[in-house]
Design an enzyme around this catalytic site. Structure first.
Site, PDB file in Angstrom:
ATOM      1  N   SER A  48       0.812  -1.144   0.096  1.00 29.17           N
ATOM      2  CA  SER A  48      -0.157  -0.012  -0.069  1.00 29.17           C
ATOM      3  C   SER A  48       0.835   1.389   0.058  1.00 29.17           C
ATOM      4  O   SER A  48       1.690   1.241  -0.877  1.00 29.17           O
ATOM      5  CB  SER A  48      -0.811   0.067   1.153  1.00 29.17           C
ATOM      6  N   THR A  49       0.591   2.098   0.930  1.00 32.27           N
ATOM      7  CA  THR A  49       1.347   3.428   1.060  1.00 32.27           C
ATOM      8  C   THR A  49       2.878   3.230   0.958  1.00 32.27           C
ATOM      9  O   THR A  49       3.486   2.591   1.506  1.00 32.27           O
ATOM     10  CB  THR A  49       1.121   4.203   2.154  1.00 32.27           C
ATOM     11  N   HIS A  82      -2.602  -0.969  -3.555  1.00 27.18           N
ATOM     12  CA  HIS A  82      -3.612   0.065  -3.128  1.00 27.18           C
ATOM     13  C   HIS A  82      -3.450   1.135  -3.983  1.00 27.18           C
ATOM     14  O   HIS A  82      -2.479   2.113  -3.812  1.00 27.18           O
ATOM     15  CB  HIS A  82      -3.918   0.290  -1.618  1.00 27.18           C
ATOM     16  N   MET A 109      -0.207   1.343   5.283  1.00 32.37           N
ATOM     17  CA  MET A 109      -0.988   1.692   6.694  1.00 32.37           C
ATOM     18  C   MET A 109      -2.219   0.418   6.646  1.00 32.37           C
ATOM     19  O   MET A 109      -2.642  -0.256   5.957  1.00 32.37           O
ATOM     20  CB  MET A 109      -1.569   3.003   6.409  1.00 32.37           C
ATOM     21  N   ASP A 150      -4.599  -4.573   6.355  1.00 36.06           N
ATOM     22  CA  ASP A 150      -5.162  -5.436   5.198  1.00 36.06           C
ATOM     23  C   ASP A 150      -3.948  -6.411   4.700  1.00 36.06           C
ATOM     24  O   ASP A 150      -2.852  -5.900   4.476  1.00 36.06           O
ATOM     25  CB  ASP A 150      -5.231  -4.466   3.839  1.00 36.06           C
TER      26      ASP A 150
END
Length: 373
Positions: free
Chosen positions: A179-180, A205, A298, A301
Site C-alpha cells: 500500500s502506501t 492499493h 497503513m 489489510d
C-alpha cells in the site's frame, strides 16, 4: 504531535465545492482536525508559515502555481506528508509518477457526491490516506502509527479456507500485497527480477485508472513483463499481474497452472482491491506452492490473509520496519504470526528467485519469526 492528538490537515484546492466536501469528510473523523483550507499554493504557503499542518491534501491543477511545483517546493524546504487529490484520468496518470517521485505519500481521486455509496467509499479512502500519511517515514523521519475502524473481511468475497485441505504440487506463484509507499518499493523489487522468476500477482492499493499506467511504466523498466490484470489472465513465469484499481483480484487454479479472476465487490479490510482477498484465494488454491509477501502500507489489510497462507503451507515474508515507508501492514502480519521471516526491501527480489528455484524450504536470509500453533 502525540499519539492522542488529532491529525491536523490543510486542504489546498481551487474548487470551493471540493474544499467543502473534503472538510465535511475529514470533520467526521474523530482523530482528524481541519487546520484550514487554501484556494492556491500562495495562500497555502502563508497558512503554513502561521501554523504547520501534519498533512496536506493538495490538488494538482490550480491557478498561479500548479500542485506539482508546490509539492517540490515543500519537499525541498520543509518536508510535510502530502496527499495528492486529483481528478486526473488515465490520460494524465503519468503525473502519478512525477508526484510520487517528488515526495507525495499517496494519490487519491477527488470524492464525488453523485451517489451515496461512492461518497461513503471516498470518505473511507480520504481518511485512511490521511492516517497513513501522518504515520509515513519522510527522509528518515518517523511518525506514530494510528488505528483504523472496524472493516469487512474477505468472507464477503470468498469463503474461509477448509482446515487440513491438501493442495497438490503445481507451478510456483508469488503473491504480494502493498500500500502506501509501495509504488517505488515495488519498482525496486521487480526491476531486478530475471525473466525466469515465478509468476507474480500483486495488489497495490491505488485509485482506479492509475493501475494500467503504473503497470505500463513498470513493464518498460523491468526485464519481466508487467501488466494490469484482466479477468482470466494466466499467471506465467516472468510475468507480474497487478490488480486493477477498484476491483478485487483472486488467484484461481487451472490444472497445474494459475490464472486470476477480477471481480466487483464491497471494500474488504477498507480496500478494493484487497490484499486479504488475494491472499485467501492463494491459501485455498496454491497452499505450499505459494510465497506471500506483505510490504509497506497503513492498516492491516493482508495480515489475516497472510496468516491463512502460512497455515496452508505457503512461505510468508514481511518487509522490515527500517525499509518501510509505513510499517502498519507488515507489523500487523508479524504480530499475528503470519510472517515466517522479516526481510529488508533489498533482499526481497532474492527471496523470490530462490523460492522459484528451490523446494518449500527457501534459503534463510531474514529474521525468523516464531512458528504458528
Amino acid at each position: 504531535m502525540s499519539i492522542t492528538d488529532p491529525i491536523r490537515v490543510l486542504v489546498v484546492d481551487d474548487s470551493a465545492s471540493v474544499r467543502q466536501t473534503l472538510v465535511a469528510i475529514l470533520e467526521e473523523a474523530p482523530d482528524i482536525a481541519v487546520l484550514g483550507t487554501a484556494a492556491d499554493p500562495y495562500a497555502a504557503a502563508r497558512r503554513i508559515q502561521e501554523d504547520m499542518p501534519d498533512v496536506i491534501i493538495l490538488d494538482l491543477e490550480m491557478p498561479r502555481m500548479d500542485g506539482l511545483t508546490f509539492l517540490r517546493k515543500i519537499m525541498a524546504q520543509k518536508p510535510i506528508p502530502v496527499i495528492i487529490c486529483s481528478t486526473l484520468t488515465e490520460r494524465g496518470s503519468h503525473m502519478l509518477f512525477d508526484v510520487l517521485e517528488a515526495g507525495a505519500v499517496d494519490v487519491i481521486p477527488k470524492p464525488r457526491v453523485d451517489t451515496r455509496q461512492f461518497l461513503l467509499e471516498s470518505s473511507v479512502r480520504v481518511c485512511d490516506a490521511v492516517r497513513a500519511a501522518a504515520g509515513a517515514r519522510l527522509r528518515g523521519g518517523k511518525r506514530p502509527s494510528r488505528l483504523v475502524e472496524a472493516k469487512l473481511t474477505a468472507d464477503v468475497m470468498i469463503p474461509p479456507p477448509i482446515p487440513g485441505r491438501v493442495v497438490t504440487q503445481t507451478d510456483r506463484v508469488v503473491c504480494i500485497g502493498v500500500s502506501t509507499g509501495g509504488t517505488e518499493s515495488l519498482r525496486d523489487v521487480l526491476e531486478v527480477l530475471p525473466v525466469d522468476c515465478p509468476g507474480i500477482v500483486i495488489v497495490q492499493h491505488m485509485p482506479e485508472h492509475f493501475t494500467a499506467a503504473f503497470a505500463k511504466r513498470l513493464n518498460g523498466l523491468c526485464a519481466i513483463a508487467v501488466k494490469e490484470a484482466e479477468d482470466g489472465d494466466a499467471v506465467l513465469p516472468g510475468r507480474a499481474l497487478i490488480a486493477p484499481g477498484a476491483r478485487h483480484m483472486l488467484l484461481q487454479r487451472n490444472g497445474g497452472r494459475y490464472c486470476v479472476a477480477i471481480k466487483d465487490g464491497p471494500l474488504v479490510s477498507r480496500h478494493r482491491p484487497s490484499v486479504d482477498v488475494l491472499f485467501r484465494s492463494a491459501a485455498q488454491c496454491a497452499g505450499g506452492n505459494a510465497l506471500g509477501i506483505i510490504m509497506t502500507g497503513m492498516g492491516d489489510d493482508g495480515a489475516n490473509g497472510l496468516l491463512e497462507m502460512r497455515k496452508a503451507g505457503a512461505a510468508t515474508l514481511a518487509q522490515d520496519e527500517e525499509s518501510c515507508v509505513v510499517f502498519g501492514m507488515p507489523k500487523e502480519a508479524i504480530e499475528r504470526g503470519a510472517a515466517e521471516r522479516i526481510v529488508s526491501l533489498d533482499r526481497l527480489h532474492g527471496e523470490i528467485v530462490r523460492f522459484g528455484m528451490t523446494p518449500r524450504s527457501p534459503a534463510i536470509t531474514g529474521r525468523r519469526v516464531a512458528s504458528i500453533a
